[in-house]
Design a protein around this motif. Sequence first.
Motif: not given
Length: 199
Positions: A76-98
Amino acid sequence: MDKYIESELVEYKNICGIDEVGRGSLFGPVVAAAIIMNLDDVIDEVNDSKKITRKKRILLAREIEEKSLAVGIGIVDNKTIDKINIKQATRLAMKLALEDMIQKFNINPGIVLIDAENIDSHIKQKSIVHGDSLSYNIAAASIYAKVFRDNMIIKLAEEFPYYSLETNMGYGTKKHYEGLLKYGKTIFHRESFLKKDIR
Protein backbone atom coordinates in the motif's frame (compact mmCIF):
# COMPACT_ATOMS: atom_id res chain seq x y z
CA MET A 1 8.17 -26.78 16.76
CA ASP A 2 6.86 -26.93 20.33
CA LYS A 3 8.07 -23.39 21.06
CA TYR A 4 5.68 -21.95 18.46
CA ILE A 5 1.92 -21.41 18.77
CA GLU A 6 1.41 -23.60 15.67
CA SER A 7 1.95 -26.64 17.91
CA GLU A 8 -1.41 -25.80 19.56
CA LEU A 9 -3.21 -25.55 16.21
CA VAL A 10 -2.59 -29.01 14.79
CA GLU A 11 -6.26 -29.38 13.80
CA TYR A 12 -5.75 -26.73 11.09
CA LYS A 13 -4.28 -27.46 7.68
CA ASN A 14 -2.22 -24.79 5.87
CA ILE A 15 -1.62 -22.34 8.72
CA CYS A 16 -0.88 -18.92 7.27
CA GLY A 17 1.10 -16.17 9.00
CA ILE A 18 0.83 -12.48 8.09
CA ASP A 19 3.03 -9.58 9.16
CA GLU A 20 3.84 -6.10 7.91
CA VAL A 21 6.84 -3.80 7.79
CA GLY A 22 7.24 -0.06 7.31
CA ARG A 23 4.45 1.04 9.59
CA GLY A 24 6.42 3.86 11.22
CA SER A 25 8.43 4.93 8.18
CA LEU A 26 8.23 8.48 6.81
CA PHE A 27 8.87 7.26 3.27
CA GLY A 28 7.50 4.62 0.94
CA PRO A 29 4.85 1.95 1.24
CA VAL A 30 3.75 -0.36 4.00
CA VAL A 31 4.39 -3.95 2.89
CA ALA A 32 2.85 -7.17 4.20
CA ALA A 33 3.68 -10.81 3.54
CA ALA A 34 1.37 -13.80 3.88
CA ILE A 35 3.13 -17.15 4.16
CA ILE A 36 2.25 -20.80 4.66
CA MET A 37 5.37 -22.60 5.82
CA ASN A 38 6.06 -26.32 5.70
CA LEU A 39 5.83 -27.26 9.39
CA ASP A 40 7.61 -30.57 8.72
CA ASP A 41 10.77 -28.74 7.65
CA VAL A 42 11.28 -25.93 10.16
CA ILE A 43 14.08 -23.37 9.72
CA ASP A 44 15.51 -23.08 13.24
CA GLU A 45 16.81 -19.50 12.91
CA VAL A 46 13.46 -17.97 11.94
CA ASN A 47 12.55 -15.31 14.50
CA ASP A 48 11.22 -11.76 14.74
CA SER A 49 12.91 -9.90 11.85
CA LYS A 50 13.95 -7.05 14.17
CA LYS A 51 16.16 -9.46 16.12
CA ILE A 52 18.11 -10.64 13.05
CA THR A 53 20.88 -8.83 11.15
CA ARG A 54 20.19 -7.65 7.60
CA LYS A 55 22.73 -10.10 6.16
CA LYS A 56 21.05 -13.00 7.98
CA ARG A 57 17.56 -11.82 7.00
CA ILE A 58 18.50 -11.87 3.30
CA LEU A 59 19.73 -15.49 3.55
CA LEU A 60 16.68 -16.53 5.57
CA ALA A 61 14.25 -14.85 3.16
CA ARG A 62 15.64 -16.98 0.34
CA GLU A 63 15.32 -20.14 2.40
CA ILE A 64 11.81 -19.16 3.53
CA GLU A 65 10.72 -18.71 -0.08
CA GLU A 66 12.22 -22.08 -1.06
CA LYS A 67 10.64 -23.98 1.83
CA SER A 68 7.27 -22.20 1.93
CA LEU A 69 4.15 -23.83 0.52
CA ALA A 70 2.81 -20.43 -0.54
CA VAL A 71 3.76 -16.77 -0.23
CA GLY A 72 2.06 -13.49 -1.16
CA ILE A 73 2.89 -9.80 -0.92
CA GLY A 74 0.64 -6.79 -0.32
CA ILE A 75 1.82 -3.22 -0.94
CA VAL A 76 0.00 0.00 0.00
CA ASP A 77 1.69 3.18 -1.21
CA ASN A 78 2.34 6.42 0.68
CA LYS A 79 -0.52 8.30 -1.03
CA THR A 80 -3.02 5.70 0.16
CA ILE A 81 -1.49 5.76 3.65
CA ASP A 82 -2.06 9.53 3.77
CA LYS A 83 -5.62 9.06 2.54
CA ILE A 84 -6.87 6.24 4.79
CA ASN A 85 -4.33 6.36 7.71
CA ILE A 86 -1.59 3.88 8.57
CA LYS A 87 -3.73 1.46 10.59
CA GLN A 88 -6.21 0.97 7.74
CA ALA A 89 -3.34 0.85 5.22
CA THR A 90 -1.63 -1.86 7.26
CA ARG A 91 -4.81 -3.94 7.34
CA LEU A 92 -5.27 -3.42 3.60
CA ALA A 93 -1.68 -4.53 2.87
CA MET A 94 -2.26 -7.67 4.95
CA LYS A 95 -5.51 -8.44 3.13
CA LEU A 96 -3.82 -7.89 -0.26
CA ALA A 97 -0.95 -10.19 0.75
CA LEU A 98 -3.41 -12.95 1.69
CA GLU A 99 -5.35 -12.53 -1.56
CA ASP A 100 -2.11 -12.51 -3.57
CA MET A 101 -0.96 -15.75 -1.94
CA ILE A 102 -4.30 -17.52 -2.47
CA GLN A 103 -4.52 -16.39 -6.11
CA LYS A 104 -0.93 -17.30 -7.00
CA PHE A 105 -0.84 -20.70 -5.32
CA ASN A 106 -4.53 -21.68 -5.37
CA ILE A 107 -4.30 -22.66 -1.73
CA ASN A 108 -6.78 -22.01 1.09
CA PRO A 109 -5.45 -21.49 4.63
CA GLY A 110 -7.24 -23.30 7.44
CA ILE A 111 -6.48 -20.37 9.74
CA VAL A 112 -4.65 -17.07 9.42
CA LEU A 113 -2.37 -15.89 12.23
CA ILE A 114 -1.80 -12.13 12.25
CA ASP A 115 0.64 -10.05 14.25
CA ALA A 116 -1.64 -7.96 16.54
CA GLU A 117 -4.15 -7.11 13.80
CA ASN A 118 -7.45 -8.20 12.26
CA ILE A 119 -8.33 -8.07 8.58
CA ASP A 120 -11.47 -8.20 6.48
CA SER A 121 -11.57 -11.86 5.44
CA HIS A 122 -14.00 -14.79 5.58
CA ILE A 123 -11.09 -17.08 6.59
CA LYS A 124 -10.79 -17.85 10.30
CA GLN A 125 -8.14 -15.65 11.86
CA LYS A 126 -6.31 -15.23 15.14
CA SER A 127 -4.66 -11.99 16.23
CA ILE A 128 -1.49 -12.64 18.26
CA VAL A 129 0.29 -9.92 20.22
CA HIS A 130 4.07 -10.33 19.71
CA GLY A 131 3.13 -12.81 16.99
CA ASP A 132 6.50 -12.44 15.27
CA SER A 133 8.10 -14.00 18.37
CA LEU A 134 5.40 -16.60 19.09
CA SER A 135 4.40 -17.89 15.65
CA TYR A 136 6.71 -19.56 13.14
CA ASN A 137 4.59 -18.48 10.18
CA ILE A 138 4.31 -14.86 11.36
CA ALA A 139 8.08 -14.70 12.03
CA ALA A 140 8.74 -16.03 8.51
CA ALA A 141 6.33 -13.43 7.10
CA SER A 142 8.06 -10.65 9.06
CA ILE A 143 11.47 -11.59 7.63
CA TYR A 144 10.18 -11.95 4.07
CA ALA A 145 8.27 -8.65 4.17
CA LYS A 146 11.24 -6.81 5.68
CA VAL A 147 13.69 -8.00 3.01
CA PHE A 148 11.17 -7.30 0.23
CA ARG A 149 10.53 -3.74 1.43
CA ASP A 150 14.20 -3.02 2.18
CA ASN A 151 15.05 -3.95 -1.42
CA MET A 152 12.38 -1.53 -2.68
CA ILE A 153 13.72 1.32 -0.54
CA ILE A 154 17.37 0.65 -1.43
CA LYS A 155 16.44 0.88 -5.11
CA LEU A 156 14.62 4.18 -4.51
CA ALA A 157 17.66 5.47 -2.57
CA GLU A 158 19.58 5.56 -5.88
CA GLU A 159 16.96 7.94 -7.28
CA PHE A 160 16.72 10.02 -4.08
CA PRO A 161 20.24 10.07 -2.58
CA TYR A 162 19.80 12.89 -0.03
CA TYR A 163 17.98 11.07 2.77
CA SER A 164 20.25 8.10 3.63
CA LEU A 165 17.37 5.79 2.73
CA GLU A 166 19.73 2.86 2.11
CA THR A 167 20.60 2.87 5.84
CA ASN A 168 17.37 4.09 7.50
CA MET A 169 14.84 2.41 5.16
CA GLY A 170 12.71 5.55 5.27
CA TYR A 171 12.52 5.90 9.05
CA GLY A 172 13.02 9.27 10.73
CA THR A 173 16.72 9.32 11.49
CA LYS A 174 18.76 12.50 11.95
CA LYS A 175 20.21 12.22 8.43
CA HIS A 176 16.76 11.66 6.94
CA TYR A 177 15.42 14.82 8.60
CA GLU A 178 18.52 16.77 7.53
CA GLY A 179 17.79 15.75 3.93
CA LEU A 180 14.15 16.77 4.27
CA LEU A 181 15.04 20.19 5.67
CA LYS A 182 17.62 20.83 2.95
CA TYR A 183 15.95 19.28 -0.12
CA GLY A 184 12.29 18.98 0.87
CA LYS A 185 10.02 15.96 0.47
CA THR A 186 9.81 13.51 -2.44
CA ILE A 187 6.75 12.01 -4.11
CA PHE A 188 7.27 8.94 -1.90
CA HIS A 189 7.16 10.70 1.47
CA ARG A 190 4.10 10.29 3.67
CA GLU A 191 2.77 13.82 4.17
CA SER A 192 0.75 12.81 7.21
CA PHE A 193 3.97 11.59 8.91
CA LEU A 194 6.02 14.74 8.28
CA LYS A 195 6.46 17.69 10.62
CA LYS A 196 4.42 20.75 9.65
CA ASP A 197 7.48 22.75 8.58
CA ILE A 198 8.39 20.07 6.00
CA ARG A 199 4.94 19.31 4.53
